[in-house]
Design an enzyme around this catalytic site. Structure first.
Site: not given
Length: 275
Positions: A75, A185
């Site tokens: 992440c 992302c």
């Protein structure tokens, strides 16, 4: 000391990190993995850095406590928020998603103009901008695309609405004439078709997922932690465990849509809590 037979722990705020898990499975098919999607607290993008750090370290504590041999922060927002803390906190190697993507982008660009898209928290953290600072003759344009994660988490990865959103978000990058775009992302590779359409074929997309998997391979090999070959008598068939801090059935449905039957029987994680 970690064992080569131990699993690799991977976590993300939701399903986006499954792109990293998929790349690790493809490149390291013999490895056991435990994946935790923090759907009970994610998406992380709108949260404050202290909130993200607290959630991420709680999951890291849990996975390290279960004996993983390496921890993958799949992440970008969590990597920006807690990488230094995690590396100081844990004895196992910690792999993040930012630097591998930065290295690939620098090696890929032809005109030195590189774009980065990510959550609001990732862009505001300047983690990518700082990581690119050492690269000479590069011009970085960073743009937050906060609603992309919401669409992916709802399973909406195509259609006019998402394409229109992408065109609006990416217009500053087109003006900047970037030739390389970092998908900052791990949810964004699931929108790569639309992003490529909006940017044009002359722009190269860099996914942190593939580059992170290569980094995991390198780190495990350096530490002699690669899982034995299946012919080795110590080896057992790889196990892939998927867990969610939120609704496991909803996670399973969405994850299976992207990764197929490899994601099934997702287990709820009730003990990952923030004090």
């Amino acid at each position: 000391m970690s064992s080569a037979l131990a699993p690799v722990g991977i976590f993300d705020s939701g399903v986006g990190g499954l792109t990293v898990a998929r790349a690790i499975i493809d490149q390291l098919p013999d490895e056991h993995i435990i994946y935790v999607g923090d759907t009970g607290h994610g998406p992380y993008g709108p949260l404050s850095i202290p909130e993200v750090r607290a959630h991420a370290l709680a999951i890291g504590d849990d996975l390290v406590g279960r004996g993983v041999k390496a921890l993958v922060i799949a992440c970008n927002t969590a990597s920006a928020a807690c990488l230094r803390d995690a590396r100081e906190r844990y004895e196992v190697p910690v792999v993040e998603v930012i630097l591998p993507a930065v290295r690939r982008a620098v090696a890929t660009t032809r005109n030195g103009r590189i774009g980065v898209i990510g959550t609001q928290a990732t862009i505001n953290s300047h983690a990518y901008q700082d990581a690119f600072a050492a690269a000479r003759d590069t011009e970085i344009t960073a743009v937050a695309c906060p609603r992309f994660v919401d669409f992916v988490e709802r399973g909406v990865t195509s259609g006019r609405q998402v394409l229109g959103l992408a065109e609006g978000y990416l217009e500053p990058l087109q003006r900047a004439q970037v030739d390389t775009l970092v998908l900052g992302c791990t949810h964004y590779p699931l929108l790569s078709g639309l992003i490529q359409l909006a940017m044009g074929d002359n722009v190269t997309l860099v996914s942190s997922a593939e580059e992170t998997a290569k980094e995991v391979l390198r780190v495990l090999a350096e530490r002699d932690l690669l899982h034995p070959h299946p012919d080795d008598p110590r080896a057992a068939g790889p196990s892939r465990v998927f867990e969610a801090t939120g609704d496991p059935e909803a996670f399973t449905r969405l994850a299976a849509r992207f990764l197929g039957p490899a994601v099934s029987g997702v287990r709820p994680v009730h003990h990952v809590r923030i004090d």
